[in-house]
Scaffold this motif. Structure first.
Motif, short mmCIF file in Angstrom:
data_model
loop_
_atom_site.label_atom_id
_atom_site.label_comp_id
_atom_site.label_asym_id
_atom_site.label_seq_id
_atom_site.Cartn_x
_atom_site.Cartn_y
_atom_site.Cartn_z
N ASN A 1 0.71 -1.14 0.00
CA ASN A 1 -0.44 -0.43 0.05
C ASN A 1 1.37 1.56 -0.25
N LEU A 2 1.59 1.42 -1.06
CA LEU A 2 2.41 2.81 -1.15
C LEU A 2 2.14 3.91 -1.67
N TYR A 3 1.13 4.29 -1.51
CA TYR A 3 0.21 5.32 -1.59
C TYR A 3 0.82 7.15 -0.55
N ARG A 4 0.73 7.74 -1.12
CA ARG A 4 0.53 9.29 -0.60
C ARG A 4 -0.83 9.46 0.83
N GLY B 1 -3.95 5.21 1.27
CA GLY B 1 -3.45 4.54 1.81
C GLY B 1 -2.67 5.32 3.74
N TYR C 1 3.29 8.99 7.14
CA TYR C 1 3.60 8.80 5.65
C TYR C 1 4.41 8.75 5.77
N LYS D 1 5.76 5.33 7.09
CA LYS D 1 6.00 4.39 6.45
C LYS D 1 7.52 4.21 5.70
N ASP E 1 0.83 4.95 -5.69
CA ASP E 1 0.81 6.33 -6.65
C ASP E 1 2.45 6.55 -6.93
N ALA F 1 5.04 8.10 -5.09
CA ALA F 1 5.99 8.07 -3.61
C ALA F 1 6.18 6.77 -3.66
N GLN G 1 -3.46 -0.55 6.78
CA GLN G 1 -4.07 1.04 6.82
C GLN G 1 -3.07 1.90 6.79
N GLY G 2 -1.54 2.17 6.05
CA GLY G 2 -1.16 2.77 6.65
C GLY G 2 -0.15 3.19 7.86
#
Length: 325
Positions: free
Chosen positions: A10-13, A19, A26, A29, A52, A55, A310-311
């Motif tokens: 789950n590499l999201y901004r 994310g 963030y 992580k 993302d 990211a 998540q996160g």
């Protein structure tokens, strides 16, 4: 050189539905991921679950140094995709979700819905390698494909993660297996293109999150012709299948480290690296986590609660790596 694969989870901004909730989570992580990558110091790292593109650039910047990246342009429904981080420039050879010719769509649900392509793309790249006079190898191209096959996590109609009954569980387990087998077949077809019938002379690596273990039928599809597996008497004996075969480096990983994820308390190796004949005979070491550290300390994941991390910092997977002499 060290080649690795890592599901970054789950590499999201921050700010999106999948994310971290805020900038602090963030950056925490990213810092955990960057520390591991910096210590691993890979020449080429295949990555999964990049939600993302920005990211991944943030991560490369935090690791520091010069990095080249390549990302699939075909994310899945959650927006995650596969890619590469590399110390050398990358040329994209293929980025596709298409099943190979003659492989028909597979059943996906109780209503007769079908899937006619992979859920996540297969990305293949080429990069340069240095000469290795000690092993008598010349400088030449390294061709690599990264994947993220269908998960064993089952989802049901109406967004449910719990079945109505055991019959539904069995059916949807079969549908997931059909999809993963079709995707493994598609990846093997791409490997055939990269090998071009000449694995004795070509440096080819296929890696990623296969979402199943070494002896699973879907993993075995990728190997090609049987014979001369690592640890068998035939390994050092040339045979007619060597030009087409891929070798899973899993048997070279020390037994106490032979896992990349913990599922409901059970250690499993679901992230894999497979090598062509020319590469596998130059392997000097293989492992998970960090080469000079203790075995990976991973959280146990509950498949019934896919959103509970998540996160979370770092990843619920360990990197898998191989060192080529």
């Amino acid at each position: 050189m060290l080649i690795g694969t890592w599901n970054l989870e789950n590499l999201y901004r921050p700010g999106g539905p999948f994310g971290p909730a805020d900038k602090t989570a963030y950056e925490t992580k990213l810092a955990a991921l960057a520390t591991t990558i910096a210590e691993l110091d890979p020449t080429l790292l295949g990555v999964q679950e990049v939600g993302d593109p920005d990211a991944l650039r943030d991560l490369a910047d935090m690791v520091g140094g010069d990095w080249h990246t390549a990302l699939s342009e075909h994310p899945d429904g959650r927006g995650i995709r596969v890619g590469f981080l590399s110390r050398t420039p990358l040329t994209v050879l293929s980025d596709t979700t298409a099943f190979p010719p003659r492989l028909r769509p597979v059943q996906a649900d109780d209503e007769g819905g079908v899937v006619a392509e992979a859920g996540r793309s297969f990305l293949a790249v080429e990069t340069a390698t240095d000469a290795d006079p000690e092993h008598g190898t010349d400088a030449g191209p390294l061709r690599a494909a990264v994947c993220h096959l269908k998960s064993k996590l089952l989802s049901y109609p109406d967004g449910r993660f719990q079945p109505r009954d055991e019959g539904e569980r069995a059916r949807y387990g079969a549908y997931a297996l059909y999809r993963r087998a079709a995707e493994a077949t598609t990846l093997r077809s791409l490997a055939d293109v990269l090998l071009a019938g000449d694995g004795r002379q070509r440096d080819v690596v296929v890696l990623g999150d296969l979402n199943d273990e070494v002896q699973a039928a879907t993993t075995q599809i990728l190997l090609g012709p049987p014979g001369s597996e690592i640890g068998t008497p035939g390994f050092d004996r040339p045979d007619g299948g060597d030009a087409l075969r891929l070798w899973d480096v899993a048997p070279l990983i020390p037994a106490e480290r032979r896992f990349s994820r913990v599922n409901s308390g059970r250690r499993e190796l679901i992230d894999h690296i497979l090598l062509s004949h020319r590469l596998v005979h130059r392997v000097t070491a293989a492992g998970t986590g960090l080469p000079d550290a203790a075995p990976p300390d991973l959280p146990s994941v509950d498949p019934r609660r896919p959103a509970e991390r998540q996160g979370a910092p770092g990843s619920d997977h360990a990197p898998v790596w191989v060192r080529i002499g």
